[in-house]
Scaffold this active site. Structure first.
Site, short mmCIF file in Angstrom:
data_model
loop_
_atom_site.label_atom_id
_atom_site.label_comp_id
_atom_site.label_asym_id
_atom_site.label_seq_id
_atom_site.Cartn_x
_atom_site.Cartn_y
_atom_site.Cartn_z
N GLY A 55 -18.15 32.54 3.84
CA GLY A 55 -16.31 32.11 5.32
C GLY A 55 -16.83 33.25 6.32
N CYS A 82 -23.01 33.12 0.32
CA CYS A 82 -22.97 34.40 1.07
C CYS A 82 -21.21 34.68 0.78
CB CYS A 82 -22.90 33.34 2.66
SG CYS A 82 -22.61 35.07 3.46
N TYR A 83 -20.04 34.40 1.58
CA TYR A 83 -19.15 34.50 0.57
C TYR A 83 -18.74 34.59 -0.08
CZ TYR A 83 -13.73 35.37 1.19
OH TYR A 83 -12.66 36.05 0.07
N HIS A 172 -28.22 31.67 2.88
CA HIS A 172 -27.13 30.50 3.59
C HIS A 172 -28.89 28.55 2.87
CE1 HIS A 172 -23.55 31.18 5.43
NE2 HIS A 172 -24.10 32.31 5.67
N GLU A 174 -28.46 25.92 2.72
CA GLU A 174 -28.30 24.70 3.28
C GLU A 174 -28.62 24.47 4.99
OE1 GLU A 174 -26.26 26.98 3.06
OE2 GLU A 174 -24.53 27.04 4.61
N SER A 226 -13.47 -1.32 18.39
CA SER A 226 -13.84 -1.19 18.90
C SER A 226 -14.84 -2.08 19.73
CB SER A 226 -14.20 -0.27 19.38
OG SER A 226 -14.16 1.32 19.00
N GLY A 227 -16.06 -1.50 18.16
CA GLY A 227 -17.50 -2.11 18.56
C GLY A 227 -18.29 -1.26 18.47
N GLY A 228 -17.71 0.09 18.23
CA GLY A 228 -18.63 1.20 17.92
C GLY A 228 -18.59 1.09 16.62
N ASP A 230 -17.36 3.27 13.81
CA ASP A 230 -16.72 3.56 12.82
C ASP A 230 -15.35 2.14 11.89
OD1 ASP A 230 -17.84 5.87 12.68
OD2 ASP A 230 -16.54 6.78 13.78
N SER A 231 -15.01 1.99 13.91
CA SER A 231 -14.87 0.44 13.43
C SER A 231 -15.12 -0.98 13.17
CB SER A 231 -13.30 0.97 14.99
OG SER A 231 -14.31 0.12 15.34
N SER A 232 -16.22 -1.04 13.70
CA SER A 232 -17.20 -2.18 13.11
C SER A 232 -17.60 -2.57 12.02
CB SER A 232 -18.46 -1.83 13.33
OG SER A 232 -18.34 -2.24 15.60
N LYS A 369 -21.09 10.49 9.16
CA LYS A 369 -21.64 9.34 9.83
C LYS A 369 -22.89 8.29 9.44
CE LYS A 369 -20.62 7.96 13.93
NZ LYS A 369 -19.00 7.51 13.98
#
Ligand code: XMP
Length: 513
Positions: A55, A82-83, A172, A174, A226-228, A230-232, A369
């Site tokens: 942070g 870290c923080y 870090h 990650e 939409s065909g994208g 996420d919505s698919s 995603k």
């Protein structure tokens, strides 16, 4: 059946989502919560381990992000980064101070030596590069802790209390710059927290389907498809859960790429859902006629989309649930500062005001995603939908520079299809983040056969990027560009010149408009 959970407590650092993704990639489910979340809520999640993120704050300053000391009494292992490391030290009786000399501040790659006896570093090389970014350091280590790593400027680059399972690292783990950083996180999860690695998409699918059935009951659900990606995937998941109670409305604005509208229809019309494809090309093109300013195009398309969707929703009648493809990065609130910022979701913004429904369901709101794509595969969606690149809501209207006509859209669709086909054939597709063709509104002189031409120029764009905030233009082979250029000029009538965009973002953007 539930799965184990790791809590990522967010203190406002820039890598918080990355930490969560690393943990999930290792087969362990985790959720990110802001440090301001009530302790009782965090406890009720029953975590097997907790990670304090980095942070921007300094623990000794007034108003610095804090967490109640009670968290250390739960008997749950904690990794502070870290923080998060400094906060742990501070709260457990150590002393953290601002580095007085520049030499004690560390930013960037730092050679670090690890204690191989520490559970975080066991079996790893005893030294290696870590990614540091801190202006504060631990002057005094809290009781019960030992030093577990050191770097040139920092005698306590990591601290450990093996008995309680508390670990703090100044660097870090990650980020990719830290060698074996992922292994350190893995050791924390598996060796310290006793993770079983029970987070799989198959399991998630089963749990999510059951939860959706439970919630929706016999209610009606409406989704704008939409065909994208996420919505698919949201549609496929809901289809599996509630079948014909779901209506998917796919507004085909005529601004999709070649064959894309048909692909979406093919993927969904055979699932047991009510699938409505609205062919609204005429309407959109009529509204766009004579408009060449990019922001106006966007506004017109957004507004028309809502109108068409609203008309269809009225035909469906009152619904109980409006489904949205919101994903986890849109949900995570940043714990930085007191005014937590939530990103608004540009693809769906505005819809709820126009449709008659009782509640929103967001079946992907806990997935990243990559996980959404995995879930799509698990649900049997075709690869061309699951692996799809980001595609702007206004579609090809912002890739035809200036005024949009059907003729120009068709030219662009053909050129774009050739570019995509050749990239796929050459096996270049996978290393590129996004690529497409643009129809410029520049015409220039050429010669074909014995005749003079005066036709449009197509620009090709290909970029690599991690986050789409910045992007590098892709170095694709000249021979490939040559093949694409020859094919476009020969096969697409009205185009006599092909350009390749060699600008990165910034200063350019990925799209042209
Ligand atoms: P830019 O052009 O801003 O694009 O570098 C960054 C990413 O966002 C996508 N993009 C959009 N997506 N509606 C969307 O849903 C839009 O209006 C829009 N404009 C750009 C773009 O394709 C790239 O992936």
């Amino acid at each position: 059946m539930g799965h184990q959970l790791v809590l990522v407590l967010d203190f406002g650092g820039q890598y918080n989502q990355l930490i969560a993704r690393r943990v999930r990639d290792m087969g362990v489910y985790c959720e990110v919560k802001p440090y301001t979340a009530p302790l009782s809520e965090l406890r009720a999640m029953n975590p097997i381990g907790i990670i304090f993120t980095g942070g921007p704050g300094s623990v000794y300053l007034e108003g610095a992000p804090q967490v109640d000391r009670e968290i250390f009494t739960w008997g749950v292992p904690i990794l502070g980064i870290c923080y998060g490391c400094q906060l742990m030290a501070h709260l457990l009786g150590g002393r953290v101070a601002a580095a007085q000399e520049d030499a004690a501040r560390e930013y960037g790659k730092t050679e670090t030596h690890f204690d191989p006896a520490c559970r975080l570093f066991r079996g790893l090389p005893e030294s290696g590069v870590t990614w540091m970014s801190h202006g504060d350091y631990m002057e005094k280590v809290p009781e019960g802790f030992t030093l577990a790593a050191r770097s040139g400027a920092c005698p306590n680059a990591a601290i450990a209390d093996e008995k309680r399972g508390f670990y703090g690292v100044q660097f870090h783990p990650e980020v990719n710059h830290t060698r074996h950083g992922a292994d350190m996180i893995r050791r924390f999860l598996y060796d310290v927290c006793g993770a079983a690695g029970d987070w799989t998409m198959e399991d998630y699918k089963r749990t999510a389907v059951a939860a959706l059935r439970d919630k929706i009951g016999s209610g009606k659900v409406l989704l704008a498809l939409s065909g994208g990606v996420d919505s698919s995937v949201a549609a496929a998941l809901l289809a599996e859960a509630v079948g014909e109670q779901l209506t998917c409305v796919f507004v085909d604005h005529g601004l999709m790429r070649k064959d894309e509208g048909d692909q979406v229809e093919a993927a969904f019309s055979r699932r047991a859902v009510n699938f409505v494809r609205v062919n609204a090309e005429e309407r959109f093109l009529a509204r766009l006629a004579g408009v060449d300013e990019p922001e106006r195009k966007r506004k017109i398309i957004g507004g028309e989309f809502i109108r068409v969707f609203e008309e269809e929703a009225k035909k469906v009648g009152a619904v109980d649930y409006l489904a949205q493809g919101t994903i986890y990065p849109d949900v995570i609130e940043s714990g930085a500062g007191d005014a937590a910022v939530i990103k608004s979701h540009h693809n769906v913004g505005g819809l709820p005001d126009f449709v008659d429904f009782k509640e929103i369901v967001e079946p992907l709101r806990l997935l990243f995603k990559d996980e959404v794509r995995q879930l799509g595969r698990e649900l049997g969606l075709p690869e061309y939908l699951v692996a799809r690149q980001p595609f702007p809501g206004p579609g090809l209207a912002i890739r035809v520079i200036g005024g949009v006509t059907r003729e120009k859209l068709d030219m662009l669709r053909d050129a774009d299809a050739i570019f995509r086909e050749e990239l796929a054939k050459a096996g270049e597709e996978r290393r590129l983040s996004q690529f497409f063709a643009v129809l410029t509104n520049m015409r220039s002189v050429g010669v074909m056969g014995d005749g003079r031409t005066y036709d449009y120029a197509v620009a090709l764009r290909a970029v690599t990027t991690d986050d789409f905030m910045t992007a590098d233009w892709a170095r694709i082979p000249y021979e490939l560009l040559d093949r694409v250029s020859v094919r476009i000029v020969n096969e697409v009538k009205g185009v006599n010149r092909v350009l390749y965009d060699i600008t990165s973002k910034p200063p350019a953007t990925i799209e042209f408009e």
